[in-house]
Design a protein around this motif. Structure first.
Motif, PDB file in Angstrom:
ATOM      1  N   ASP A   6       1.024  -1.277   0.056  1.00  0.00           N
ATOM      2  CA  ASP A   6      -0.066  -0.162  -0.148  1.00  0.00           C
ATOM      3  C   ASP A   6       0.608   1.282   0.122  1.00  0.00           C
ATOM      4  O   ASP A   6       0.462   2.273  -0.668  1.00  0.00           O
ATOM      5  N   GLU A   7       1.930   1.184   0.832  1.00  0.00           N
ATOM      6  CA  GLU A   7       2.802   2.382   0.797  1.00  0.00           C
ATOM      7  C   GLU A   7       3.665   2.526  -0.476  1.00  0.00           C
ATOM      8  O   GLU A   7       3.840   3.815  -0.869  1.00  0.00           O
ATOM      9  N   LEU A   8       4.005   1.438  -1.148  1.00  0.00           N
ATOM     10  CA  LEU A   8       4.685   1.565  -2.361  1.00  0.00           C
ATOM     11  C   LEU A   8       3.898   2.107  -3.297  1.00  0.00           C
ATOM     12  O   LEU A   8       4.155   3.205  -4.270  1.00  0.00           O
ATOM     13  N   LYS A  14       1.659   5.971  -7.413  1.00  0.00           N
ATOM     14  CA  LYS A  14       0.298   7.052  -7.564  1.00  0.00           C
ATOM     15  C   LYS A  14       0.886   8.394  -7.951  1.00  0.00           C
ATOM     16  O   LYS A  14       0.324   9.268  -8.327  1.00  0.00           O
ATOM     17  N   ASN A  15       2.203   8.768  -7.459  1.00  0.00           N
ATOM     18  CA  ASN A  15       2.699  10.112  -7.519  1.00  0.00           C
ATOM     19  C   ASN A  15       3.787   9.885  -8.716  1.00  0.00           C
ATOM     20  O   ASN A  15       4.443  11.164  -8.924  1.00  0.00           O
ATOM     21  N   ASP A  16       3.663   8.836  -9.560  1.00  0.00           N
ATOM     22  CA  ASP A  16       4.210   8.923 -11.036  1.00  0.00           C
ATOM     23  C   ASP A  16       5.964   9.170 -10.555  1.00  0.00           C
ATOM     24  O   ASP A  16       6.552   9.516 -11.681  1.00  0.00           O
ATOM     25  N   TYR A  17       6.414   8.199  -9.543  1.00  0.00           N
ATOM     26  CA  TYR A  17       8.066   8.190  -9.543  1.00  0.00           C
ATOM     27  C   TYR A  17       8.362   6.669  -9.905  1.00  0.00           C
ATOM     28  O   TYR A  17       9.499   6.693  -9.811  1.00  0.00           O
ATOM     29  N   CYS A  18       7.454   5.897 -10.425  1.00  0.00           N
ATOM     30  CA  CYS A  18       7.846   4.689 -10.780  1.00  0.00           C
ATOM     31  C   CYS A  18       8.588   4.690 -12.035  1.00  0.00           C
ATOM     32  O   CYS A  18       7.975   5.370 -12.948  1.00  0.00           O
ATOM     33  N   ILE A  19       9.579   3.890 -12.274  1.00  0.00           N
ATOM     34  CA  ILE A  19      10.290   3.867 -13.315  1.00  0.00           C
ATOM     35  C   ILE A  19      10.130   2.566 -14.192  1.00  0.00           C
ATOM     36  O   ILE A  19      10.495   2.456 -15.363  1.00  0.00           O
ATOM     37  N   GLY A  20       9.361   1.749 -13.613  1.00  0.00           N
ATOM     38  CA  GLY A  20       8.883   0.657 -14.384  1.00  0.00           C
ATOM     39  C   GLY A  20       9.711  -0.508 -14.580  1.00  0.00           C
ATOM     40  O   GLY A  20       9.817  -1.439 -15.460  1.00  0.00           O
ATOM     41  N   CYS A  21      10.780  -0.719 -13.589  1.00  0.00           N
ATOM     42  CA  CYS A  21      11.642  -1.584 -13.794  1.00  0.00           C
ATOM     43  C   CYS A  21      11.377  -3.060 -13.752  1.00  0.00           C
ATOM     44  O   CYS A  21      11.943  -3.937 -14.048  1.00  0.00           O
ATOM     45  N   GLY A  22      10.270  -3.032 -12.778  1.00  0.00           N
ATOM     46  CA  GLY A  22       9.619  -4.555 -12.801  1.00  0.00           C
ATOM     47  C   GLY A  22      10.100  -5.450 -11.533  1.00  0.00           C
ATOM     48  O   GLY A  22       9.854  -6.415 -11.506  1.00  0.00           O
ATOM     49  N   ILE A  23      11.062  -4.675 -10.765  1.00  0.00           N
ATOM     50  CA  ILE A  23      11.873  -5.370  -9.721  1.00  0.00           C
ATOM     51  C   ILE A  23      10.744  -5.884  -8.768  1.00  0.00           C
ATOM     52  O   ILE A  23      10.568  -7.114  -8.359  1.00  0.00           O
ATOM     53  N   CYS A  24       9.651  -5.230  -8.366  1.00  0.00           N
ATOM     54  CA  CYS A  24       8.608  -5.481  -7.595  1.00  0.00           C
ATOM     55  C   CYS A  24       7.801  -6.688  -8.038  1.00  0.00           C
ATOM     56  O   CYS A  24       7.205  -7.558  -6.955  1.00  0.00           O
ATOM     57  N   LEU A  32       1.813  -8.047  -8.087  1.00  0.00           N
ATOM     58  CA  LEU A  32       2.028  -7.319  -9.092  1.00  0.00           C
ATOM     59  C   LEU A  32       2.349  -7.670 -10.569  1.00  0.00           C
ATOM     60  O   LEU A  32       3.144  -8.805 -10.558  1.00  0.00           O
ATOM     61  N   ALA A  33       1.857  -7.082 -11.460  1.00  0.00           N
ATOM     62  CA  ALA A  33       2.366  -7.403 -12.710  1.00  0.00           C
ATOM     63  C   ALA A  33       2.618  -6.064 -13.353  1.00  0.00           C
ATOM     64  O   ALA A  33       1.755  -5.069 -13.424  1.00  0.00           O
ATOM     65  N   MET A  34       3.413  -6.096 -14.694  1.00  0.00           N
ATOM     66  CA  MET A  34       3.976  -4.933 -15.009  1.00  0.00           C
ATOM     67  C   MET A  34       3.101  -4.882 -16.524  1.00  0.00           C
ATOM     68  O   MET A  34       3.055  -5.745 -17.429  1.00  0.00           O
ATOM     69  N   LYS A  35       2.582  -3.561 -16.675  1.00  0.00           N
ATOM     70  CA  LYS A  35       1.725  -3.482 -17.859  1.00  0.00           C
ATOM     71  C   LYS A  35       2.129  -1.858 -18.325  1.00  0.00           C
ATOM     72  O   LYS A  35       2.310  -1.028 -17.570  1.00  0.00           O
ATOM     73  N   LEU A  36       1.784  -1.626 -19.469  1.00  0.00           N
ATOM     74  CA  LEU A  36       2.212  -0.414 -20.314  1.00  0.00           C
ATOM     75  C   LEU A  36       0.747   0.296 -20.004  1.00  0.00           C
ATOM     76  O   LEU A  36      -0.592   0.004 -20.074  1.00  0.00           O
ATOM     77  N   TYR A  42       5.659   1.617 -18.393  1.00  0.00           N
ATOM     78  CA  TYR A  42       5.555   0.369 -17.663  1.00  0.00           C
ATOM     79  C   TYR A  42       5.190   1.031 -16.231  1.00  0.00           C
ATOM     80  O   TYR A  42       5.713   1.595 -15.616  1.00  0.00           O
ATOM     81  N   LYS A  43       4.020   0.350 -15.530  1.00  0.00           N
ATOM     82  CA  LYS A  43       3.801   0.314 -14.144  1.00  0.00           C
ATOM     83  C   LYS A  43       3.004  -0.767 -13.575  1.00  0.00           C
ATOM     84  O   LYS A  43       2.743  -1.773 -14.276  1.00  0.00           O
ATOM     85  N   PRO A  44       3.274  -1.107 -12.182  1.00  0.00           N
ATOM     86  CA  PRO A  44       3.040  -2.297 -11.723  1.00  0.00           C
ATOM     87  C   PRO A  44       1.335  -2.155 -11.211  1.00  0.00           C
ATOM     88  O   PRO A  44       1.040  -1.052 -10.798  1.00  0.00           O
ATOM     89  N   LEU A  45       0.583  -3.130 -11.558  1.00  0.00           N
ATOM     90  CA  LEU A  45      -0.685  -3.202 -11.317  1.00  0.00           C
ATOM     91  C   LEU A  45      -0.909  -4.597 -10.641  1.00  0.00           C
ATOM     92  O   LEU A  45      -0.358  -5.559 -10.597  1.00  0.00           O
ATOM     93  N   MET A  46      -2.078  -4.472  -9.601  1.00  0.00           N
ATOM     94  CA  MET A  46      -2.303  -5.599  -8.835  1.00  0.00           C
ATOM     95  C   MET A  46      -3.245  -6.465  -9.787  1.00  0.00           C
ATOM     96  O   MET A  46      -4.172  -6.259 -10.329  1.00  0.00           O
ATOM     97  N   ASN A  47      -2.645  -7.759  -9.863  1.00  0.00           N
ATOM     98  CA  ASN A  47      -3.130  -8.791 -10.361  1.00  0.00           C
ATOM     99  C   ASN A  47      -3.972  -9.766  -9.663  1.00  0.00           C
ATOM    100  O   ASN A  47      -4.615 -10.770 -10.296  1.00  0.00           O
ATOM    101  N   ILE A  48      -3.691  -9.731  -8.401  1.00  0.00           N
ATOM    102  CA  ILE A  48      -4.593 -10.742  -7.410  1.00  0.00           C
ATOM    103  C   ILE A  48      -4.869  -9.757  -6.201  1.00  0.00           C
ATOM    104  O   ILE A  48      -4.169  -8.746  -5.954  1.00  0.00           O
ATOM    105  N   LYS A  49      -6.087 -10.082  -5.755  1.00  0.00           N
ATOM    106  CA  LYS A  49      -6.780  -9.135  -4.432  1.00  0.00           C
ATOM    107  C   LYS A  49      -5.750  -9.152  -3.432  1.00  0.00           C
ATOM    108  O   LYS A  49      -5.536  -7.955  -2.731  1.00  0.00           O
TER     109      LYS A  49
END
Length: 469
Positions: A6-8, A14-24, A32-36, A42-49
Motif C-alpha cells: 500500500d505504501e509503495l 500514484k505520484n508517478d515516480y515509478c520507473i517501471g523496472c519490474g523488480i517488485c 503485481l504485474a507490469m503493464k504499459l 510500464y507500471k505495476p498493477l495488482m493482478n490478485i486481491k
C-alpha cells in the motif's frame, strides 16, 4: 506485507515516480504485474486481491525510488569500497580507472551506438567463462506488443542483436523470474536505476546475489515512453500502430558522432518499408526538450550508473566527437573487468582520462540531475508533496532564468503525452506539433545562450582550430 505494498503504491506509483523496472513484480508470489499504461510507460498493477503471506522480501527496500531504499553511494560503498586502488567522486561514484575509447577488433564499434565497449565487455565475460549468459534488451518477437524487451543471450551472435541504445520502455520482471528458475551465472546490462534495483534485490535475495555476477551500466539521460519511438515513425510516414522496428542510433559517415540518424521499419500504404532520417531533422528528437520522459527521471541523481561494475556511454567531448564512428566514456569499478581491459589493450583504443573529463562528457546531464533536481525537490517540498529522498538537497538558490528553464522542461515533458494522445485521436501528427510548438519556442528562446556567450564560444572554437586541437 500488505502495508508495504500500500505504501509503495500510494507513494511511488500514484505520484508517478515509478520507473517501471519490474523488480517488485519479479518476486515469487508478488501480486503485481507490469503493464504499459496509457502514456506508454510500464507500471505495476495488482493482478490478485491479496498479497501472499509467505513473501519474505521487503517491497519498499527494493524499489529504487522508495523512501526506504538505500542510495547509490551507500550501495557503492558496500560493493566497491574494499577494492585496492578504489577512489570516490560525488559525480562518478566509486572508480578504479576512467577512459575514453573504442573497440578495434570485430564489428563491435560498427554495430554499437558509440565505441562498442559495452557489448565487447559482455562478450569477453562470456568468452572467458565468467558468465553463462547476458541479460540485455533485444528486439521483441513479432507476436509481442512491444518493440523491445529484456532477454538472455549466451553467444556473440545473439549478443550482437542487442547492440545499440534503445530509447524505449522495458521491464525486468520476467527475465528476473527466469534467472531465479534457471541456474547459471549472468551479467546484466542496464540503465542506472534498473541496476540499482537489482542490487537492492540482491541484498535480500540470495539467488539473485549468487547468479547475477556483473552489472554493465549505461550512461543515462532519461528513459522514454513508447510514444517516442511511435512519434519518430509517424514523422517518417508510419502510423503508430504500424511501426514494427526502429534503430535509434544509425551512424552517419563524415559527421559528428552526435549527428546520427534513425531508421524505422513498418507498414505504409499496405507495404513494408524501411525509412530513415538524421535525427536533427525530426521534431521530437531534441534530447534537451525531454519529450515523453518518465517523471521518475526528473528525480534521479545517478547519471553514470554508480552501482555498476563498469559504466559505458558516449564521450561527448570535442576531442572525440569528430569521429562519426563514436567513442565511449568508460568508468571501471570492478578489478576483474579492469584486468580484462588490461589484458586486451591491443584490441582497444583507449585513453585514460580524469574525473573532470568524465564530468565534462556528461555536463548537461549532471546540471539537470543535480542543480535542476535540487530546484525540483524544493518545489515539491514547498507544496508539501511526497517525493523520493535524494542525495541532492532541496535548493531554491538559483538564478531566476535557470529556474524558468527547469520549470519549462518539466512542462514540455508533461504536455508531450497530452499532445500525442490528442494527435492520435484525429490520426494527424500535425496536431502534436501545433500543440507543442508554442511551448518549445518559448523554451528555446529562454535556453538560448546570450550574445556574449555565443561570441566567446566562437572565439574559443577559432583558437582551438588554429592550434590544431
Amino acid at each position: 506485507m500488505k502495508e508495504q505494498l500500500d505504501e509503495l503504491i500510494n507513494t511511488v506509483v500514484k505520484n508517478d515516480y515509478c520507473i517501471g523496472c519490474g523488480i517488485c513484480a519479479s518476486i515469487e508470489g508478488s501480486p503485481l504485474a507490469m503493464k504499459l499504461d496509457e502514456n506508454g510507460k510500464y507500471k505495476p498493477l495488482m493482478n490478485i486481491k491479496d498479497c501472499m503471506d509467505e513473501i519474505n522480501i521487503d517491497f519498499l527496500s527494493i524499489c529504487p525510488f522508495s523512501s526506504h531504499s538505500i542510495n547509490e553511494s551507500e550501495l557503492g560503498k558496500k560493493l566497491f569500497d574494499d577494492y585496492e586502488g578504489i577512489s570516490f567522486n560525488e559525480y562518478t561514484g566509486y572508480y578504479l580507472k576512467n577512459y575514453a575509447g573504442y573497440v578495434k577488433e570485430g564489428d563491435f564499434r560498427k554495430k554499437g551506438s558509440s565505441g562498442g565497449v559495452g557489448n565487447w565487455i559482455a562478450s569477453k565475460l562470456l568468452q572467458e567463462n565468467l558468465v553463462d549468459g547476458i541479460i540485455h534488451v533485444k528486439p521483441a518477437n513479432q507476436k509481442d506488443e512491444v518493440l523491445f524487451k529484456y532477454q538472455i543471450s549466451c553467444d556473440n551472435d545473439e549478443l550482437s542483436k542487442g547492440a545499440k541504445s534503445k530509447y524505449y520502455p522495458v521491464e525486468m520482471s520476467q527475465v528476473l523470474k527466469f534467472v531465479k528458475e534457471n541456474e547459471g551465472r549472468y551479467a546484466l546490462i542496464g540503465i542506472p536505476c534498473f541496476i540499482k534495483g537489482v542490487r537492492l534485490l540482491a541484498e535480500q535475495d540470495e539467488i539473485i546475489r549468487e547468479r547475477i555476477k556483473f552489472c554493465i551500466g549505461l550512461v543515462c539521460g532519461h528513459l522514454k515512453s513508447d510514444m517516442f519511438a511511435k512519434s519518430i515513425g509517424w514523422q517518417l510516414g508510419i502510423e503508430p500502430k504500424y511501426l514494427k522496428g526502429i534503430d535509434f542510433r544509425k551512424k552517419l559517415e563524415n559527421r559528428l558522432a552526435s549527428d546520427y540518424g534513425v531508421e524505422v521499419i513498418g507498414e505504409k500504404d499496405g507495404k513494408e518499408v524501411i525509412l530513415n532520417s538524421p535525427t536533427r531533422h525530426l521534431y521530437t528528437t531534441n534530447w534537451g526538450h525531454g519529450l515523453f520522459k518518465y517523471n521518475a527521471c526528473e528525480f534521479c541523481d545517478d547519471v553514470l550508473a554508480e552501482t555498476a561494475d563498469i559504466t559505458v556511454g558516449d564521450a561527448w567531448l570535442p576531442e572525440y566527437t569528430k569521429d562519426s564512428m563514436g567513442t565511449n566514456v568508460i568508468i571501471v569499478r570492478n578489478p576483474v573487468i579492469q584486468q580484462i581491459i588490461e589484458n586486451n589493450k591491443n584490441k582497444l583504443w583507449i585513453d585514460e582520462i580524469s574525473v573532470e573529463k568524465v564530468y565534462q562528457s556528461q555536463a548537461g546531464g549532471f546540471r539537470h540531475r543535480r542543480e535542476g533536481l535540487a530546484y525540483r525537490l524544493y518545489l515539491k517540498d514547498q507544496n508539501n508533496e511526497w517525493r523520493p529522498p535524494k542525495r541532492v538537497k532541496s535548493n531554491n538558490n538559483l538564478p531566476s532564468k535557470r529556474k524558468r528553464i527547469y520549470e519549462e522542461r518539466t512542462k514540455l515533458s508533461q504536455e508531450s503525452f497530452k499532445a500525442f494522445k490528442a494527435a492520435e485521436q484525429v490520426n494527424n501528427f500535425q496536431v502534436f506539433i501545433d500543440y507543442m510548438d508554442p511551448m518549445i519556442k518559448k523554451y528555446n528562446k529562454l535556453s538560448a545562450p546570450s550574445i556574449v556567450r555565443r561570441v566567446l564560444s566562437k572565439i574559443k572554437r577559432e583558437i582551438l582550430r588554429r592550434i590544431g586541437r
